[in-house]
Design a protein around this motif. Structure first.
Motif, short mmCIF file in Angstrom:
data_model
loop_
_atom_site.label_atom_id
_atom_site.label_comp_id
_atom_site.label_asym_id
_atom_site.label_seq_id
_atom_site.Cartn_x
_atom_site.Cartn_y
_atom_site.Cartn_z
N GLU A 1 2.45 6.65 1.88
CA GLU A 1 2.91 8.02 1.60
C GLU A 1 2.05 9.05 2.32
O GLU A 1 2.57 10.02 2.91
N ASP A 2 0.73 8.84 2.31
CA ASP A 2 -0.16 9.77 3.03
C ASP A 2 0.11 9.74 4.52
O ASP A 2 0.12 10.78 5.19
N GLU B 1 0.85 -1.20 0.00
CA GLU B 1 0.00 0.00 0.00
C GLU B 1 0.88 1.25 0.00
O GLU B 1 1.02 1.95 1.00
N THR B 2 1.51 1.52 -1.12
CA THR B 2 2.45 2.65 -1.18
C THR B 2 1.75 4.00 -1.06
O THR B 2 2.28 4.92 -0.42
N ASP B 3 0.57 4.14 -1.67
CA ASP B 3 -0.15 5.42 -1.60
C ASP B 3 -0.57 5.72 -0.16
O ASP B 3 -0.44 6.85 0.33
N VAL B 4 -1.09 4.69 0.51
CA VAL B 4 -1.51 4.88 1.90
C VAL B 4 -0.31 5.22 2.77
O VAL B 4 -0.36 6.10 3.64
#
Length: 762
Positions: free
Chosen positions: A258-259, A253-256
């Motif tokens: 990053e957030d 879950e790279t997007d999560v």
């Protein structure tokens, strides 16, 4: 370092006669003096160099470095404040005092003009609030040192200061305790003519303006600083929560991720900033020295109010009363409670505050409703702490009696919510299973959860108030209830308020159930509030049942018939059945509310309160208990199995919760009392069943009251001669004066005459 050098130069110049004459005599002195007693707090970069290693609860890596930086700030601030004190000493104790008082008067007049009124203080700039805080500290410290040789009771504002024909606060026309100043001068014209118009002394003038400085700027600054410190704890908890999510985030879950990392960076920056600023605040604004200054000024104002005599009280500025209450609130909320408790002046301060509250709570001389309500709220907080309640109990007997009589006399006129919470505080700890920590008042503080959660920065709110019932004030309340018709009238008021609160709670509950996923915060808070008030008033009835059970149960064998007791018993029976039959709905409400995080609503509070009423009636009036149970069992709507489940639920859940928290605690003695009560109910039920079977054929419908159809006819109305039972007609006559049946005016109610026997053959 540079600030200290500049301040030392200013002190040297003021100490020199020639230079001080030039500085103080200059027309610009009033505009420039604000620069002398004001210093800006360090900005972010400078604060970062002073406190290089931040700290917050749960993050102890740099605790020693943080404490060392805090001590360095304290040492520097101590030097700066010493310079301030030296400057004020020169101005207050020399030939420049008159000039300084003129400047101070002009400055406060300007502040009041900016604020428009004392109720609108948000218009005052932050730098002026800081200046007023420094000025307050410097003046109060200088006065404390200069009057140290005098007894504390002799340092106060003389009443001649505010009975002067001219308003001592100039054009501000500040509100007085008795109302508007110009109106009071007309109303008390004869009194003012008798009072010698003495020119206000400089000390009173200075003390008055110092108290006004606190009221205008210092108090608001203290609350803002305390709120900022609490924000640091919130930031730390949020940062910990985000880091836990990062640790649990799946690798893909790279997007999560990053957030979460961005959120972590923002929260970490905010936590570090607030941590460093907290070090500054705790040292400069919320320090022990500030607490000393406030205690000195608070005692001065208490002595001022205490020494006002006669009609002069109505001329006293209203803000004196408000400042006393705000200083007390600041001491309780903004400073560590242990530091206040250990303060050398704490015992005498609490005694003087107790005397103040006992004398002025619900006072008719105070005209402002807001001030009265403010005193009432502060009194509730005052009785909620063990040490302050003990100070109230140690007052002279006359003061204790006046305090209690003032409360009960105003119960139906003032805000019954605050008065109920105050009176129930005297009972808390003596009620049935009534040992839960308070959720309304008490100083809150954030602590790390123990056990497995230690070191994880997980926090919970703790209330520092322990149950501490007051037997002395219980006895005073009992004496009031047993005087004439006081008990009957007071209990009737409580029943009315309880019915209203329970109805409002049920309405709020229905509104939530209709729209379980779409209701606003106002409805949520309303539901919680009405339920809290309902449980408080139920406990109130428990206290009455324990202290004066004869008010709640009518004794048919008494020499004088007491109709009010029978009415109270009737209303109590109806209340028990109403809550008992709604218990299932309330449990459903609890389940839904728990899902919605309504943590303060627990139906077992209501169960325990109702059970407590019955238990205390059995403890204190066992000879009348069968009368009450007979009335309860024969009342329409009573269901024995439901009643048994209702009472048993309190015992079982109380025992279970005792093993987890201290939210409820049912001890072994109370468990036995519940078992005995259930046995007694079953015994009375069997007795009623036997009597009903034996007399079923002998009682005709004509012998029953035509209003309730449950009791025999016992009263007759004059002159119309209609009949009913005593309880029905007595309750009816509370609101009406005419016959229930024919509407003829009732002159008196007499015992019903037996119907003459008729000969069946005629």
């Amino acid at each position: 370092f540079h600030l200290i050098q500049y301040l030392q130069l200013a002190v040297d110049m003021l100490a020199d006669t020639k230079f001080s004459d030039i500085i103080v005599g200059s027309p610009l002195f009033g505009q420039r003096f604000i620069l002398y007693l004001h210093f800006k707090g360090p900005d972010g970069s400078l604060l970062g160099s002073i406190v290089p290693h931040p700290w917050w609860p749960g993050y102890d890596e740099h605790k020693d470095s943080f404490d060392s930086a805090t001590r360095s700030i304290h040492s520097a601030i101590k030097q700066v404040e010493a310079m301030f004190a030296k400057m004020l000493d020169i101005l207050l104790n020399g030939r420049h005092l008159k000039r300084f008082l003129v400047y101070l008067n002009d400055f406060i007049g300007h502040i009041l003009t900016v604020a428009v009124s004392l109720a609108n203080l948000r218009n005052i700039p932050i730098h002026q609030q800081a200046f007023m805080s420094n000025l307050f500290i410097s003046i109060s410290r200088s006065l404390a040192e200069s009057t140290s040789s005098l007894p504390a009771s002799r340092v106060y504002i003389k009443q001649s200061y505010f009975t002067s024909k001219n308003d001592p606060n100039g054009k501000a026309e500040l509100q007085r305790v008795g109302g508007n100043h110009s109106h009071l001068k007309k109303e008390f014209k004869d009194y003012l003519a008798r009072v010698q118009d003495v020119e206000p002394d400089d000390m009173s003038h200075l003390l008055n303006h110092t108290a006004l400085l606190f009221h205008l700027g210092v108090y608001r600054r203290l609350l803002s600083a305390d709120l900022f410190c609490r924000e640091m704890v919130d930031h730390a908890a949020n940062l910990h929560a985000v880091r836990q999510k990062i640790a649990k985030c799946p690798p893909g879950e790279t997007d999560v991720m990053e957030d979460l990392k961005q959120c972590e960076a923002v929260l970490e920056k905010d936590t570090i900033t607030t941590s460093r600023m907290t070090a500054w605040i705790k040292t400069v604004i919320l320090s022990e020295a500030r607490m000393n200054d406030i205690i000195w000024m608070l005692r001065m104002l208490l002595h001022t109010v205490e020494n006002v005599e006669g009609s002069a009280f109505v001329f006293m500025p209203e803000f004196y009363m408000i400042a006393i209450l705000n200083m007390y609130r600041a001491l309780q909320e903004c400073f560590p409670s242990k530091a206040l408790m250990k303060h050398r002046q704490a015992p005498v301060l609490f005694r003087e505050l107790a005397q103040f509250f006992s004398k002025h709570i619900c006072s008719e001389e105070i005209k402002s409703i807001d001030v009265k309500d403010h005193i009432l709220q502060s009194s509730v907080t005052f009785v909620n702490y063990r040490h302050t309640l003990q100070a109230l109990e140690r007052l002279p007997e006359a003061s204790c009696h006046h305090f209690m009589s003032s409360i009960v006399a105003q119960y139906s006129k003032s805000n019954y919510v605050h008065l109920s919470r105050m009176l129930i505080r005297f009972w808390k700890g003596h009620g049935f299973a009534y040992r839960d920590p308070p959720e309304y008042y008490g100083k809150r503080h954030e602590v790390l959860l123990p056990g497995v959660l230690a070191g994880t920065a997980c926090y919970m709110t703790v209330y520092e108030v322990e149950p501490n019932p007051s037997v002395k004030y219980q006895n005073l309340f009992s004496s009031f209830l047993l005087q004439g018709q006081n008990g009957a009238k007071f209990t009737n008021i409580v029943f009315n308020q309880l019915n209203s609160c329970l109805t409002e709670f049920m309405n709020s509950r229905l509104e939530i159930r209709k729209n379980p996923s779409n209701y606003n915060t106002l409805v949520e808070r309303s539901c919680q509030m009405w339920y809290d008030l309902t449980t408080i008033l139920v406990r109130f009835l428990e206290m009455i049942a324990a202290l004066a059970p004869q008010i709640m149960i009518a004794n048919p064998e008494a020499m004088v018939y007491d109709a009010t007791s029978e009415i109270n018993m009737e209303r109590l029976v109806q209340l028990v059945i109403q809550i008992m039959n709604r218990n299932k709905l309330l449990v459903m409400t609890e389940e839904h509310i728990i899902r919605q995080k309504f943590s303060s609503i627990d139906v077992l509070k209501l169960n325990a309160g109702i059970t407590g009423i019955i238990i205390h009636l059995n403890r204190n009036a066992p000879h009348l208990m069968e009368i009450f149970l007979r009335k309860l069992i024969t009342e329409q709507g009573f269901d024995l199995p439901v009643f048994q489940r209702f009472i048993t639920a309190t015992k079982e859940v109380g025992e279970r919760r005792n093993r987890g928290t201290e939210y409820y605690f049912v001890n072994e003695e109370e468990v036995k009392e519940i078992d005995d009560l259930l046995s007694m109910v079953q015994s009375v039920q069997r007795s009623i069943d036997v009597e009903s079977h034996q007399s079923e054929a002998t009682i005709s419908d004509d012998d029953l009251c035509p209003i309730c159809y449950s009791r025999p006819v016992s009263a007759m109305f004059v002159p119309c001669r209609h009949k009913s039972c005593r309880a029905c007609i007595t309750q009816y006559l509370y609101n009406y004066k005419n016959c229930f049946f024919c509407k003829t005016g009732i002159q008196e109610v007499v015992d019903a005459e037996p119907e003459p026997e008729t000969d069946p053959s005629t």
